[in-house]
Design an enzyme around this catalytic site. Structure first.
Site, PDB file in Angstrom:
ATOM      1  N   ASP A   5      -2.310  25.451  -3.199  1.00  0.00           N
ATOM      2  CA  ASP A   5      -3.559  26.046  -2.732  1.00  0.00           C
ATOM      3  C   ASP A   5      -3.280  26.859  -1.470  1.00  0.00           C
ATOM      4  O   ASP A   5      -2.205  27.445  -1.337  1.00  0.00           O
ATOM      5  CB  ASP A   5      -4.606  24.957  -2.483  1.00  0.00           C
ATOM      6  CG  ASP A   5      -6.034  25.433  -2.739  1.00  0.00           C
ATOM      7  OD1 ASP A   5      -6.483  26.322  -2.005  1.00  0.00           O
ATOM      8  OD2 ASP A   5      -6.690  24.911  -3.659  1.00  0.00           O
ATOM      9  N   HIS A  15      -9.998  26.257   1.946  1.00  0.00           N
ATOM     10  CA  HIS A  15     -10.044  25.921   0.519  1.00  0.00           C
ATOM     11  C   HIS A  15      -9.051  24.814   0.174  1.00  0.00           C
ATOM     12  O   HIS A  15      -9.394  23.827  -0.491  1.00  0.00           O
ATOM     13  CB  HIS A  15      -9.752  27.177  -0.297  1.00  0.00           C
ATOM     14  CG  HIS A  15     -10.025  27.063  -1.762  1.00  0.00           C
ATOM     15  ND1 HIS A  15      -9.124  26.527  -2.652  1.00  0.00           N
ATOM     16  CD2 HIS A  15     -11.106  27.422  -2.498  1.00  0.00           C
ATOM     17  CE1 HIS A  15      -9.629  26.577  -3.873  1.00  0.00           C
ATOM     18  NE2 HIS A  15     -10.835  27.122  -3.811  1.00  0.00           N
ATOM     19  N   SER A  39     -13.080  25.005  -8.510  1.00  0.00           N
ATOM     20  CA  SER A  39     -12.077  24.560  -7.538  1.00  0.00           C
ATOM     21  C   SER A  39     -12.376  23.165  -7.020  1.00  0.00           C
ATOM     22  O   SER A  39     -11.469  22.391  -6.717  1.00  0.00           O
ATOM     23  CB  SER A  39     -12.043  25.518  -6.335  1.00  0.00           C
ATOM     24  OG  SER A  39     -11.347  26.693  -6.625  1.00  0.00           O
TER      25      SER A  39
END
Length: 775
Positions: A154, A223, A563
């Site tokens: 990620d 994220h 996600s």
């Protein structure tokens, strides 16, 4: 904070130096390519000399085409030497085409950019109740994922988050080979919880150097921190986002070890960097790899199957017994939008939980509308404010379309000052940024109006001013009121947290749908999991050049996307790995799929975002139910050789697959049909008259007698033979056949859906059945 900014400024200076050197190389060559040669014949424990020998062979191979070994060394920026055999290099297009013809090369793929697919959830999945772990919770069976290793590909990690504290944890398992490399200035500190942090940016530095914020694994976007803490974060009490979703933040496998592999920069992930991340995670000793990114659209055809780095990297992981979990994509609610559709990965769709953050709009005609927001300030409850449609408040240099999307700098301050501005949801502008645009133009509040494709799907955002989001039907009513009144007015109330919302879960509109245009023989997505308004850890990074109006910071954030759904399943697979270490990745995926739920909390069938009944193309086998998955009774297992046989049926040759398997596999003379892959779902994408499919079940529980029951899809005749399977011991496998036949008067209806269930009275092993009858 001052020292952090100083560090970031140093990092920026270092990047400029690196970029200057790399950009000079970029002028000499045209584009980065990955030259894929298959797998290495040696295992994980190969000596360093083997890796060095592999690197040297890559230099020789490329040098034979370039005419110089030194030119090859200059061009190659990654040499994959652990489990993937190949290299990444900056090459001329003609040289890449020449390499593709070489007999030792399986495929040459040009680099491309993949996109990131961007508390209450574990309670909602019955793993706890009111903060207490339930007696039959998978957490107890799996000791909360003790010592399982979850790797996250990620945007990196924010190591200071409380979710990654190692307080009370034992020493790192000796099998772990990873680390947290880097200079003193840029290293991310490891501990006994966060046991690895690496970064891979060579491809990104060549393709888009401005996107790279540092030679480090630190997460400056949030994220990666959010997804990693969702999969394996510690229990952190009193976590919230500005007071909302207050409670204990927790990951799926809270006692697991976690490792971050930063392969994404500024929301994009380059091909060669992704492959390097996969190779490193497998070699380092990860048990589960979580991947919350992918292509924006499905692959064009199966010929380009190995031109996609997640497909290729995850296959090597599966061969080595590592589970890979991927997000399905955020291109819903359209059909045929699902990505990451390879049969050796678990592909996750996004569903809602039973928690909302509602507020209320009061119109001048005394009509009340429900909205959704994380903004707690109000507009003085005793006052109504004038409203304006953003499309009618455009500055002369902006189009009405840009203004309707509330683009920054497009709203005319005299037209919006002191008013509630109605903006259109969507476009490329983040929703919170729309609010910033309204605020900077002097607006008093904002209403985000759904379009027709958004339907009833609304999301809560931490806006910078009083704001809300409304459904499409509410938006239609709002526009009618505004058109009918010479002076439309409204008020927006503060939002609140509401629990126990009925008809939950339902499918998120943004979640990508099947069927898979690339591989219609395999149902994708596989499973749905919570992906709407998920609270998890976040970065507290402050850019030294930040000029945005929103300077608020929180250790936790609420985000939505597939996600967020993906790491929920990564955490559950981590728990299964701890509780059932002998299971293969395919067995764990089967256990999750065959025990999933297809009903909401009222007992009704799960709904789609438009209010209609959802289908398997939206949720796969259903919504994940972790407690059942630890004891599924039976599983559909798949070996690596079966994946290779599937690839033979797709058209790959023995030569290709021999390289991939290290010379250990040859295609059968007549591969079985692709529909016969021993998958936990049954799909016939083009039924002509009739077809018989074969499946195999393995007993992973006690001896028992299982009987088949089924509901055939509409217009389909379906039979199962045999109808009874008797298992006398654990590990025993039994084969059965499913005959599917079309009813001639029911043809041409498109895809129809049914189910097959095997039960011993205690376990219910359910598989979705999907058929498209053509003749």
């Amino acid at each position: 904070m001052a020292s952090r900014r100083a560090l970031l400024l140093l990092a920026a200076a270092a990047i400029l130096c690196v970029c200057a050197a790399q950009c000079r190389l970029a002028h000499a060559w045209k584009r980065s390519y990955v030259v894929y040669l298959g797998a290495h014949p040696y295992g994980r424990d190969a000596p360093l000399e083997e890796h060095e020998r592999a690197t040297e062979s890559h230099h020789e191979l490329l040098g034979s085409v370039l005419g110089s070994k030194q030119l090859a060394k200059d061009a190659i920026f990654y040499s994959y030497t652990k489990n993937i055999n190949g290299f990444a290099a900056y090459l001329d297009e003609e040289v890449a085409a020449e390499m593709a013809k070489h007999p030792d090369v399986v495929t040459v793929m040009p680099s491309k950019m993949l996109k990131l697919h961007t508390t209450r959830s574990w309670d909602f999945m019955d793993m706890e109740k009111d903060g207490q772990v339930l007696p039959d919770s998978i957490w107890k069976h799996a000791n909360f994922g003790q010592n399982v290793i979850i790797a996250n590909l990620d945007s990196g990690v924010w190591p200071e988050s409380s979710s990654f504290s190692d307080e009370g944890m034992a020493e790192v398992p000796k099998r772990w080979r990873g680390s947290c490399p880097g200079s003193a200035k840029y290293a991310v500190p490891c501990n006994r919880k966060l046991i690895g942090a690496r970064y891979f940016n060579k491809d990104m530095l060549l393709s888009n150097p401005a996107a790279v914020d540092g030679n480090w694994a630190r997460d400056t976007e949030g994220h990666g921190t959010h997804t990693l803490s969702t999969a394996g974060g510690r229990f952190v009490p009193r976590a919230s986002l500005f007071g909302y979703a207050n409670g204990t933040a927790k990951g799926g496998a809270p006692r697991a070890r976690v490792a971050a592999y930063k392969v994404c920069w500024a929301g994009e992930c380059a091909t060669a960097d992704v492959l390097a991340g996969f190779e490193s995670a497998v070699h380092d000793g990860a048990d589960v790899i979580s991947v919350s990114f992918g292509q924006e659209a499905p692959l064009a055809d199966t010929k380009s199957f190995f031109h996609e780095p997640v497909t290729l990297g995850s296959l090597h992981a599966a061969i080595h017994g590592v589970s890979v979990v991927c997000s399905a994509g955020n291109s819903g609610p359209f059909d045929d939008t699902v990505v990451n559709g390879a049969p050796w990965v678990t592909t996750v769709a996004a569903s809602t939980v039973d928690r909302d953050f509602p507020n209320q709009i009061t119109l001048g005609n005394n009509i009340h509308m429900k909205g959704m927001s994380l903004e707690s300030s109000d507009l003085h409850s005793n006052k109504l404010f004038p409203m304006v449609n953003a499309s009618g408040a455009a500055l002369p240099n902006c189009s009405a379309e840009l203004a309707s999307n509330c683009a920054m700098g497009c709203l005319d301050p005299p037209k919006v000052k002191g008013k509630i501005v109605v903006c259109v949801r969507g476009g490329d502008i983040p929703r919170v940024m729309k609010g910033m645009a309204v605020l900077s133009a002097g607006g008093a509040g904002m209403i985000l109006a759904n379009g027709k494709m958004d339907g009833d799907d609304v999301e809560a955002d931490p806006h910078v001013l009083p704001a809300t989001m409304i459904t499409y039907s509410e938006a239609v009513s709002l526009y009618k009121y505004m058109a009918s009144s010479a002076y439309p007015v409204a008020n927006i109330s503060p939002s609140k947290t509401e629990l126990g919302v009925k008809n939950s879960p339902s499918m998120a509109a943004f979640s990508s749908r099947g069927p898979s245009g690339t591989l219609p023989f395999v149902l994708k997505p596989d499973i749905a999991a919570p992906g709407v308004d998920i609270l998890a850890a976040f970065t507290e990074y402050v850019s030294p050049t930040e000029v945005a109006a929103d300077k608020r910071r929180s250790e936790y954030a609420i985000l939505s996307g597939t996600s967020m759904a993906c790491p929920h399943v990564s955490g559950v697979i981590g728990l299964l790995k701890a509780a059932r270490p002998e299971w293969s990745p395919a067995a764990m995926r089967s256990a999750i799929m065959t025990t999933a739920r297809t009903q909401d909390n009222t007992g009704a069938p799960m709904r789609d975002s438009n209010g209609k009944e959802a289908t398997a193309f939206a949720y796969g086998a259903g919504n994940v139910h972790p407690n059942r998955a630890v004891d599924p009774g039976l599983v559909y297992d798949i070996t690596p050789d079966e994946y290779f046989t599937f690839l033979c049926a797709l058209g790959f040759t023995t030569k290709d697959l021999s390289r991939l398997s290290g010379g250990k596999f040859s295609c059968p003379a007549k591969p079985p049909p692709m529909e016969d892959l021993n998958y936990p779902s049954i799909v016939v994408p083009a039924l002509r008259h009739n077809m018989t499919l074969t499946r195999r079940l393995k007993n992973v529980g006690r001896p028992g007698t299982y009987r088949a029951s089924w509901r055939a899809p509409f217009g389909i005749n379906m039979t199962v033979d045999p109808k009874v399977l008797v298992f006398e011991k654990a590990g025993e496998e039994k084969e059965f056949k499913v005959n599917i036949a079309s009813q001639k008067d029911k043809l041409g209806r498109g895809y129809v859906f049914g189910k097959l269930v095997w039960s011993d009275g205690i376990h219910y092993v359910r598989s979705p059945v999907v058929v498209n009858a053509l003749g």
